[in-house]
Structure formats: structure tokens, C-alpha cells
Design a protein around this motif. Structure first.
Motif, mmCIF file in Angstrom:
data_model
loop_
_atom_site.group_PDB
_atom_site.id
_atom_site.type_symbol
_atom_site.label_atom_id
_atom_site.label_comp_id
_atom_site.label_asym_id
_atom_site.label_seq_id
_atom_site.Cartn_x
_atom_site.Cartn_y
_atom_site.Cartn_z
ATOM 1 N N MET A 109 0.862 -1.186 0.000
ATOM 2 C CA MET A 109 0.000 0.000 0.000
ATOM 3 C C MET A 109 0.893 1.228 0.000
ATOM 4 O O MET A 109 2.079 1.156 0.335
ATOM 5 C CB MET A 109 -0.935 0.030 1.211
ATOM 6 N N GLU A 110 0.326 2.351 -0.408
ATOM 7 C CA GLU A 110 1.055 3.618 -0.351
ATOM 8 C C GLU A 110 0.602 4.353 0.897
ATOM 9 O O GLU A 110 -0.510 4.869 0.957
ATOM 10 C CB GLU A 110 0.798 4.444 -1.608
ATOM 11 N N SER A 111 1.446 4.373 1.903
ATOM 12 C CA SER A 111 1.092 5.005 3.166
ATOM 13 C C SER A 111 2.354 5.353 3.937
ATOM 14 O O SER A 111 3.471 4.981 3.543
ATOM 15 C CB SER A 111 0.211 4.061 3.996
ATOM 16 N N ILE A 164 -8.802 0.837 9.533
ATOM 17 C CA ILE A 164 -9.481 -0.430 9.271
ATOM 18 C C ILE A 164 -10.196 -0.377 7.919
ATOM 19 O O ILE A 164 -10.926 0.579 7.625
ATOM 20 C CB ILE A 164 -10.489 -0.762 10.385
ATOM 21 N N GLY A 165 -9.934 -1.386 7.093
ATOM 22 C CA GLY A 165 -10.590 -1.472 5.800
ATOM 23 C C GLY A 165 -9.776 -0.961 4.624
ATOM 24 O O GLY A 165 -10.260 -0.956 3.489
ATOM 25 N N THR A 166 -8.527 -0.544 4.860
ATOM 26 C CA THR A 166 -7.674 -0.073 3.764
ATOM 27 C C THR A 166 -7.224 -1.253 2.898
ATOM 28 O O THR A 166 -6.773 -2.272 3.430
ATOM 29 C CB THR A 166 -6.432 0.647 4.320
ATOM 30 N N PRO A 167 -7.326 -1.151 1.566
ATOM 31 C CA PRO A 167 -6.932 -2.265 0.687
ATOM 32 C C PRO A 167 -5.445 -2.602 0.806
ATOM 33 O O PRO A 167 -4.593 -1.719 0.935
ATOM 34 C CB PRO A 167 -7.259 -1.740 -0.714
ATOM 35 N N LYS A 222 0.891 -9.917 -8.983
ATOM 36 C CA LYS A 222 1.338 -8.681 -8.348
ATOM 37 C C LYS A 222 0.249 -7.617 -8.454
ATOM 38 O O LYS A 222 -0.321 -7.405 -9.516
ATOM 39 C CB LYS A 222 2.616 -8.177 -9.015
ATOM 40 N N GLY A 223 -0.052 -6.978 -7.324
ATOM 41 C CA GLY A 223 -1.053 -5.928 -7.321
ATOM 42 C C GLY A 223 -2.465 -6.387 -7.070
ATOM 43 O O GLY A 223 -3.374 -5.557 -6.956
ATOM 44 N N ASP A 224 -2.683 -7.699 -6.949
ATOM 45 C CA ASP A 224 -4.027 -8.207 -6.638
ATOM 46 C C ASP A 224 -4.439 -7.789 -5.228
ATOM 47 O O ASP A 224 -3.612 -7.765 -4.300
ATOM 48 C CB ASP A 224 -4.061 -9.734 -6.722
ATOM 49 N N LEU A 225 -5.729 -7.492 -5.047
ATOM 50 C CA LEU A 225 -6.259 -7.216 -3.709
ATOM 51 C C LEU A 225 -6.295 -8.521 -2.926
ATOM 52 O O LEU A 225 -6.892 -9.503 -3.355
ATOM 53 C CB LEU A 225 -7.669 -6.645 -3.821
ATOM 54 N N HIS A 281 -3.243 -1.040 11.711
ATOM 55 C CA HIS A 281 -2.117 -0.816 10.810
ATOM 56 C C HIS A 281 -1.871 -2.082 9.999
ATOM 57 O O HIS A 281 -2.481 -3.120 10.260
ATOM 58 C CB HIS A 281 -0.848 -0.439 11.583
ATOM 59 N N LEU A 282 -0.982 -2.004 9.036
ATOM 60 C CA LEU A 282 -0.532 -3.183 8.305
ATOM 61 C C LEU A 282 0.910 -3.468 8.667
ATOM 62 O O LEU A 282 1.777 -2.595 8.548
ATOM 63 C CB LEU A 282 -0.628 -2.965 6.793
#
Length: 266
Positions: free
Chosen positions: A137-139, A168-171, A221-224, A238-239
Motif C-alpha cells: 500500500m502507499e502510506s 481499518i478497511g484499507t486495501p 502482483k497488485g491483486d487485492l 495498521h498493516l
């Protein structure tokens, strides 16, 4: 200038045969020598693999476990010096049941750890990935790899991955193509996913609120693959993103930077 600096990380034996790497970090060597010998550091053997872009070259992915003491290993004409990384300390407050699990949960933790270690020891020999890795993710990074951690003033460990800020809920997206080898709720990691990218490289995604894949799925690559959350041993949502490569959990951001230089034009 920046590109030139990155290219110095990945060098041929012709340029230099003395290397330095921090504990918890990754060193990647390349060669065109078809008879290049494997390298042994602290009783761990590293084998040469096919270069992902150049068919006439091989690569050696050297990952140094976090708890490796400073040392110098000489392997023929190659010398590798392991130095101590400059890692920080963190004080973290979590639920007491997570900081000091009861006997039943201790047994669960051991079972889950043994299960994961068995998977890491029997990885897919073939390679799933053929392009650069991406961040899940971009964070903002809220906790880097390697920080010494003290939970509730008592439990000591180190941070084996990198934490991204995520409500919570961020891809969450797959860092590269591979096979899902863990997709379940675990005591410490919470709802978690592990992807086998082949040749001993795994990516890890912990503390999710929802898992979008199942065991055995082949992902690109890039799949949810999941949504972020606060499951497991956490102080908030958090992730936790991790990389285990060639038997060692290393700094995932550093690993991605190093592996991606293989795809740069020389």
C-alpha cells in the motif's frame, strides 16, 4: 546520480570482492561466472539463482538474520563483513492477554510458529515473480523494521517487519506474484496472509480485518488480498508487512529496493 548510486549496490565480482551488510538487511551479488561457488556465512549456505532479467547472469541473494553478530566471512576471494544496524527502541502497550498469553495461548502460538516454519522450509523451488516488487500500500511508515520492542514494559522482542499507517478497511495488495500458503487468523499476527514467491522468498501481511484470498490461491502482483485491521497483538490499526528470504526475516523495504535494482538498465 541517484540511479548510479543504486547500481553500486549490485556489483559484479569483477568490480569488487569485498562487501559490507548490516544484520537484518539484504545483499545481492551478480556474476557471469558459470562456475561461481555458493557462499557460506555463519553456517548458512547461499546458492546462486538465475538472474530475472539477464539470461547470461546469476544472482546471489544474501539475507542476514537480525540476531547475527558482527563478523567477517571469507569465501575464497569474496569477503563479507556483517555489521550491527542502527535500530531504535519502542515502548508498546497492548492488551495484557496478548503481552503475557496464558498456557493455552502459548501452545497455540507455538503451533502456529511451527506450522509457519515448516512452510518456510519447504518453499516452491520455481520462481513466480518476473518483475519488480511493490509495496502492499502507499502510506506512511509508522514503525520501521528492526526496532527493539518492549510490550507493556516486560516482553522483549524485535520488529520483524515494517508497519504502514492504515485505518481499518484499507486495501492491501500483493507485493508480487505467488502462491498463498497462509490465510488464517493467528494469535499474534491476527488475520494474516503469507505469499510464497518461489526460491525461498515470502511476503507477509498481518493484522488484517478481512482476508480476500484462500489457501492455495495463485495471485498476481497488485491483486487485492486483504483489508487492513487491528487483529492479533497490536496497539491500533495498521498493516505489518514482512519479507522472509533465504531463511531470514529481513527489512522488507530494503529488500524491495535491492531486488528491484536487478531490473534497472545497466
Amino acid at each position: 546520480m541517484k540511479k548510479t548510486l543504486l547500481m553500486l549496490i549490485l556489483v559484479s565480482f569483477v568490480i569488487s570482492k569485498e562487501y559490507e551488510v548490516e544484520n537484518g538487511k539484504t545483499l545481492i551479488l551478480t556474476t557471469k561466472d558459470t562456475k561461481a561457488e555458493n557462499i557460506k556465512i555463519n553456517n548458512r549456505t547461499y546458492k546462486w539463482l538465475q538472474h530475472p532479467k539477464n539470461s547470461n547472469e546469476k544472482i546471489l541473494i544474501i539475507t542476514i538474520p537480525y540476531r547475527t553478530k558482527p563478523e567477517i566471512s571469507n569465501n575464497g576471494d569474496i569477503s563479507i563483513k556483517v555489521i550491527e544496524g542502527n535500530y531504535k527502541k519502542e515502548q508498546i502497550v497492548v492488551a495484557q492477554s496478548k503481552a503475557k498469553p496464558n498456557k493455552e495461548n502459548q501452545q497455540r502460538i507455538k503451533k502456529e510458529r511451527d506450522e509457519a516454519n515448516k512452510i518456510y522450509a519447504t518453499y516452491t523451488n520455481s520462481r513466480f515473480w518476473d518483475s519488480p516488487f511493490i509495496n502492499p500500500m502507499e502510506s506512511v511508515i509508522t514503525s520501521p523494521y528492526g526496532s527493539a520492542r518492549i510490550f507493556n514494559g516486560e516482553v522483549n522482542s524485535y520488529h520483524s517487519g515494517t508497519d504502514f499507517r492504515a485505518k481499518i478497511g484499507t486495501p492491501i495488495y500483493a507485493a508480487n506474484s505467488g502462491k498463498v500458503v497462509i490465510a488464517k487468523d493467528r494469535f499474534l499476527a491476527g488475520k494474516s496472509i503469507v505469499i510464497d514467491h518461489g526460491e525461498g522468498i515470502f511476503s507477509m501481511y498481518y493484522h488484517c480485518s478481512e482476508i480476500k484470498v484462500k489457501l492455495g490461491d495463485i495471485v498476481n502482483k497488485g491483486d487485492l488480498i486483504a483489508l487492513s485491521g487491528n487483529s492479533g497483538r497490536v496497539s491500533g490499526p495498521h498493516l505489518h508487512f514482512g519479507i522472509l528470504a533465504r531463511g531470514a526475516q529481513v527489512d522488507p523495504i530494503d529488500f524491495i529496493q535491492k531486488i528491484n535494482t536487478l531490473f534497472m538498465d545497466k
